[in-house]
Design a protein around this motif. Structure first.
Motif, PDB file in Angstrom:
ATOM      1  N   LEU A 190       0.869  -1.181   0.000  1.00  0.00           N
ATOM      2  CA  LEU A 190       0.000   0.000   0.000  1.00  0.00           C
ATOM      3  C   LEU A 190       0.904   1.229   0.000  1.00  0.00           C
ATOM      4  N   TYR A 191       0.543   2.255  -0.738  1.00  0.00           N
ATOM      5  CA  TYR A 191       1.443   3.402  -0.901  1.00  0.00           C
ATOM      6  C   TYR A 191       0.611   4.645  -1.190  1.00  0.00           C
ATOM      7  N   THR A 192       1.225   5.800  -1.000  1.00  0.00           N
ATOM      8  CA  THR A 192       0.575   7.063  -1.335  1.00  0.00           C
ATOM      9  C   THR A 192       1.083   7.557  -2.688  1.00  0.00           C
ATOM     10  N   ASP A 193       0.375   8.515  -3.259  1.00  0.00           N
ATOM     11  CA  ASP A 193       0.727   9.003  -4.590  1.00  0.00           C
ATOM     12  C   ASP A 193       2.091   9.679  -4.626  1.00  0.00           C
ATOM     13  N   GLY A 194       2.586  10.128  -3.470  1.00  0.00           N
ATOM     14  CA  GLY A 194       3.904  10.755  -3.450  1.00  0.00           C
ATOM     15  C   GLY A 194       4.989   9.838  -3.964  1.00  0.00           C
ATOM     16  N   LEU A 195       4.827   8.530  -3.765  1.00  0.00           N
ATOM     17  CA  LEU A 195       5.803   7.567  -4.281  1.00  0.00           C
ATOM     18  C   LEU A 195       5.864   7.626  -5.802  1.00  0.00           C
ATOM     19  N   LEU A 196       4.722   7.784  -6.440  1.00  0.00           N
ATOM     20  CA  LEU A 196       4.686   7.880  -7.898  1.00  0.00           C
ATOM     21  C   LEU A 196       5.181   9.245  -8.369  1.00  0.00           C
ATOM     22  N   HIS A 197       4.808  10.307  -7.656  1.00  0.00           N
ATOM     23  CA  HIS A 197       5.206  11.652  -8.074  1.00  0.00           C
ATOM     24  C   HIS A 197       6.708  11.843  -7.979  1.00  0.00           C
ATOM     25  N   ARG A 198       7.337  11.196  -6.989  1.00  0.00           N
ATOM     26  CA  ARG A 198       8.784  11.384  -6.830  1.00  0.00           C
ATOM     27  C   ARG A 198       9.600  10.776  -7.970  1.00  0.00           C
ATOM     28  N   THR A 199       9.009   9.929  -8.749  1.00  0.00           N
ATOM     29  CA  THR A 199       9.744   9.376  -9.892  1.00  0.00           C
ATOM     30  C   THR A 199       9.988  10.428 -10.960  1.00  0.00           C
ATOM     31  N   GLY A 200       9.169  11.492 -10.978  1.00  0.00           N
ATOM     32  CA  GLY A 200       9.293  12.509 -12.008  1.00  0.00           C
ATOM     33  C   GLY A 200       8.701  12.104 -13.345  1.00  0.00           C
ATOM     34  N   GLU A 201       7.993  10.983 -13.377  1.00  0.00           N
ATOM     35  CA  GLU A 201       7.412  10.477 -14.624  1.00  0.00           C
ATOM     36  C   GLU A 201       5.909  10.765 -14.665  1.00  0.00           C
ATOM     37  N   ALA A 202       5.344  10.635 -15.876  1.00  0.00           N
ATOM     38  CA  ALA A 202       3.883  10.662 -15.996  1.00  0.00           C
ATOM     39  C   ALA A 202       3.314   9.469 -15.239  1.00  0.00           C
ATOM     40  N   MET A 203       2.038   9.565 -14.840  1.00  0.00           N
ATOM     41  CA  MET A 203       1.480   8.554 -13.943  1.00  0.00           C
ATOM     42  C   MET A 203       1.501   7.157 -14.549  1.00  0.00           C
ATOM     43  N   ASP A 204       1.211   7.018 -15.849  1.00  0.00           N
ATOM     44  CA  ASP A 204       1.213   5.671 -16.427  1.00  0.00           C
ATOM     45  C   ASP A 204       2.605   5.063 -16.410  1.00  0.00           C
ATOM     46  N   ARG A 205       3.621   5.878 -16.688  1.00  0.00           N
ATOM     47  CA  ARG A 205       4.990   5.376 -16.630  1.00  0.00           C
ATOM     48  C   ARG A 205       5.423   5.120 -15.186  1.00  0.00           C
ATOM     49  N   ALA A 206       4.942   5.941 -14.254  1.00  0.00           N
ATOM     50  CA  ALA A 206       5.284   5.731 -12.847  1.00  0.00           C
ATOM     51  C   ALA A 206       4.714   4.412 -12.345  1.00  0.00           C
ATOM     52  N   PHE A 207       3.474   4.094 -12.729  1.00  0.00           N
ATOM     53  CA  PHE A 207       2.885   2.803 -12.350  1.00  0.00           C
ATOM     54  C   PHE A 207       3.700   1.646 -12.929  1.00  0.00           C
ATOM     55  N   ALA A 208       4.125   1.794 -14.174  1.00  0.00           N
ATOM     56  CA  ALA A 208       4.918   0.734 -14.800  1.00  0.00           C
ATOM     57  C   ALA A 208       6.262   0.562 -14.090  1.00  0.00           C
ATOM     58  N   ARG A 209       6.877   1.662 -13.699  1.00  0.00           N
ATOM     59  CA  ARG A 209       8.163   1.566 -13.004  1.00  0.00           C
ATOM     60  C   ARG A 209       7.999   0.944 -11.621  1.00  0.00           C
ATOM     61  N   LEU A 210       6.903   1.276 -10.920  1.00  0.00           N
ATOM     62  CA  LEU A 210       6.652   0.660  -9.621  1.00  0.00           C
ATOM     63  C   LEU A 210       6.461  -0.848  -9.771  1.00  0.00           C
ATOM     64  N   HIS A 211       5.719  -1.250 -10.775  1.00  0.00           N
ATOM     65  CA  HIS A 211       5.509  -2.678 -11.031  1.00  0.00           C
ATOM     66  C   HIS A 211       6.845  -3.368 -11.305  1.00  0.00           C
ATOM     67  N   SER A 212       7.686  -2.736 -12.123  1.00  0.00           N
ATOM     68  CA  SER A 212       8.989  -3.315 -12.452  1.00  0.00           C
ATOM     69  C   SER A 212       9.887  -3.404 -11.225  1.00  0.00           C
ATOM     70  N   ALA A 213       9.851  -2.363 -10.370  1.00  0.00           N
ATOM     71  CA  ALA A 213      10.683  -2.373  -9.161  1.00  0.00           C
ATOM     72  C   ALA A 213      10.269  -3.500  -8.223  1.00  0.00           C
ATOM     73  N   ALA A 214       8.946  -3.716  -8.082  1.00  0.00           N
ATOM     74  CA  ALA A 214       8.474  -4.797  -7.211  1.00  0.00           C
ATOM     75  C   ALA A 214       8.821  -6.164  -7.791  1.00  0.00           C
ATOM     76  N   ALA A 215       8.676  -6.305  -9.090  1.00  0.00           N
ATOM     77  CA  ALA A 215       8.974  -7.596  -9.718  1.00  0.00           C
ATOM     78  C   ALA A 215      10.449  -7.947  -9.628  1.00  0.00           C
ATOM     79  N   SER A 216      11.320  -6.930  -9.490  1.00  0.00           N
ATOM     80  CA  SER A 216      12.757  -7.182  -9.464  1.00  0.00           C
ATOM     81  C   SER A 216      13.295  -7.483  -8.071  1.00  0.00           C
ATOM     82  N   VAL A 217      12.418  -7.567  -7.060  1.00  0.00           N
ATOM     83  CA  VAL A 217      12.889  -7.890  -5.717  1.00  0.00           C
ATOM     84  C   VAL A 217      13.485  -9.303  -5.726  1.00  0.00           C
ATOM     85  N   PRO A 218      14.727  -9.462  -5.285  1.00  0.00           N
ATOM     86  CA  PRO A 218      15.329 -10.807  -5.284  1.00  0.00           C
ATOM     87  C   PRO A 218      14.534 -11.768  -4.398  1.00  0.00           C
TER      88      PRO A 218
END
Length: 465
Positions: A399-427
């Protein structure tokens, strides 16, 4: 004819004496007589240079050079926006003005409100530790609050023995210290260290004195900003849970970063009847103390509603919506509330204008599909139903707040994709620890250059056994 005084530069008011004249008085004209015969083509005589005029030009050139140097150094200081950056700039500029290679600044506000810190130039942490053992009066002042000049530490009579011992250990032979003061406050002191016996002359003492007066005013402003940020961060932390509950079947971890203005992002984890657990994250619009206070009121109200009717997340958020609309009609907020049953690994949640949770497991990394709803305070009526889903053994819900997405500096759709990629890359080795999962996501997702640091961030991880 008198020369015009040099212009004031960057707020510096130089004390420059006005010269009495710029040209030497002309000698009396000789009596008129017959003009001598001059051969054709002879060039006109060249007047001898005026020694007084050349000296004055050299003085004016020196004053302009000094003012230009002070202007550049002061401008660089004023461009700093963080207290530590300003202290580092002060040390570098001061070292250039007094001709030293090493130095340190001790920030010790006279009002006792802090922060207190010591920063070195060309000195390691161990070196600063040794210098800290020297009595302050012996190192930083002359006993009356003025400059402390030690031109030769090993030949100076009456020097504090500890000062001489530390100088021998660190390899410096002279020091020059000045207090950092404004018209209304004492901020601390700065000292520069020489490898050989030396001391700045009167001219360079004048320059460093003027520079420090300007720098101290800027430091005082940054000090107030730092105190305000610290107070806002402390207030925010006090309004949030001091620790997360421990319940059978679930492990919790949270990461919270507060922006400089002190925003209104919150999180909560509340034990509920029948071994259930209530999880919530949310954000109040705006920033500063007002948003922090509103966040505290909203979170406290949500806890009360969760205890009374937590098994129905829609009812919890509906009550919160009504409260916000009646008591703070000028504000809005996003919120997500999840009713968790760890034994059954079942979650029922509802959201108001909030981003969907992210589910991380061995075989899947996917966003939970939630119904769309406007933020709290903007609803005419509640239309979004709750969503129920199950998690598998060893899976983690983020669970997270929108600030996590805003801090990426990306548009929201790209920020969601980057969050998904970051979670999937957890060892895989880290997935059993929700704290390690949260750290990996933040480290992978957020830029190292500090982009978007004015946004609050909340990341709450719940791993189900």
């Amino acid at each position: 004819m008198n020369a015009p005084p040099p212009p004031k530069v960057a707020g510096i008011d130089p004390t420059v004496p006005t010269p009495a004249h710029t040209v030497a008085p002309a000698p009396p004209a000789p009596e008129a007589g017959p003009a001598p015969d001059v051969p054709a083509g002879t060039p006109p005589p060249v007047a001898a240079p005026d020694a007084s005029g050349s000296l004055l030009q050299d003085q004016l050139a020196g004053w302009v050079s000094d003012l230009t140097t002070l202007h550049e150094l002061t401008e660089r200081m004023c461009r700093t926006s963080a207290l530590q950056d300003a202290l580092e700039e002060l040390l570098r500029a001061g070292a250039a003005l007094v001709g030293a290679r090493r130095g340190l600044v001790a920030l010790e506000p006279g009002d006792g409100l802090g922060p207190r810190t010591t920063l070195g130039l060309g000195l390691g942490r161990a070196d600063l530790g040794h210098i800290e053992t020297v009595p302050r009066d012996a190192l930083l002042t002359d006993g009356t609050g003025g400059p402390a000049v030690h031109a030769d530490l090993f030949a100076e009579p009456g020097l504090d023995p500890r000062h001489r011992e530390v100088a021998a250990r660190l390899g410096y032979a002279a020091s020059y210290a000045l207090p950092l003061t404004t018209d209304s406050a004492r901020l601390g002191a700065a000292v520069w260290l020489y490898d050989e016996p030396a001391a700045p002359d009167e001219h360079h003492r004048h320059l460093i004195g003027r520079y420090l007066r300007q720098a101290a005013e800027h430091l005082a402003l940054l000090l107030e900003v730092e105190r305000t940020r610290a107070c806002a961060a402390t207030l925010t932390e006090e309004l949030l849970p001091s620790r997360l509950p421990r319940l059978p079947g679930v492990q919790l971890a949270v990461r919270h970063r507060t922006g400089p203005r002190g925003g209104g992002d919150w999180y909560d984890a509340l034990p509920l009847p029948d071994a259930a657990l209530g999880l919530s994250v949310g954000s109040v619009t705006g920033g500063g103390p007002g948003a922090v206070a509103a966040m505290g009121r909203l979170r406290a109200s949500l806890r009360a509603y969760a205890v009374m009717e937590g098994e129905d997340p829609v009812a919890v958020l509906s009550d919160l919506e009504l409260l916000l609309r009646l008591t703070e009609p000028a504000r809005s907020a996003t919120a997500l509330f999840a009713y968790c049953e760890p034994a059954a690994r079942r979650i029922t949640l509802a959201g108001a204008g909030h981003s969907p949770p992210l589910l991380l497991g061995e075989r899947r990394t996917e966003y939970v599909e939630t119904s769309l709803s406007a933020p709290l305070g903007m609803l005419a009526c509640w239309e979004a139903p709750s969503v129920e889903f199950r998690v598998g053994p060893g899976e983690t819900v983020l669970l997270y707040t929108d600030g996590l997405l805003h801090r990426t500096g990306e548009a929201m759709d790209r920020a969601f994709a980057r969050l998904h990629s970051a979670a999937a890359s957890v060892p895989r080795a880290l997935r059993g620890d929700p704290g390690a999962v949260a750290d990996h996501v933040l480290r992978t997702l957020l830029p190292e250059d500090g982009t978007g640091d004015d946004e609050d961030v909340v990341l709450l991880a719940a791993r189900f056994d």
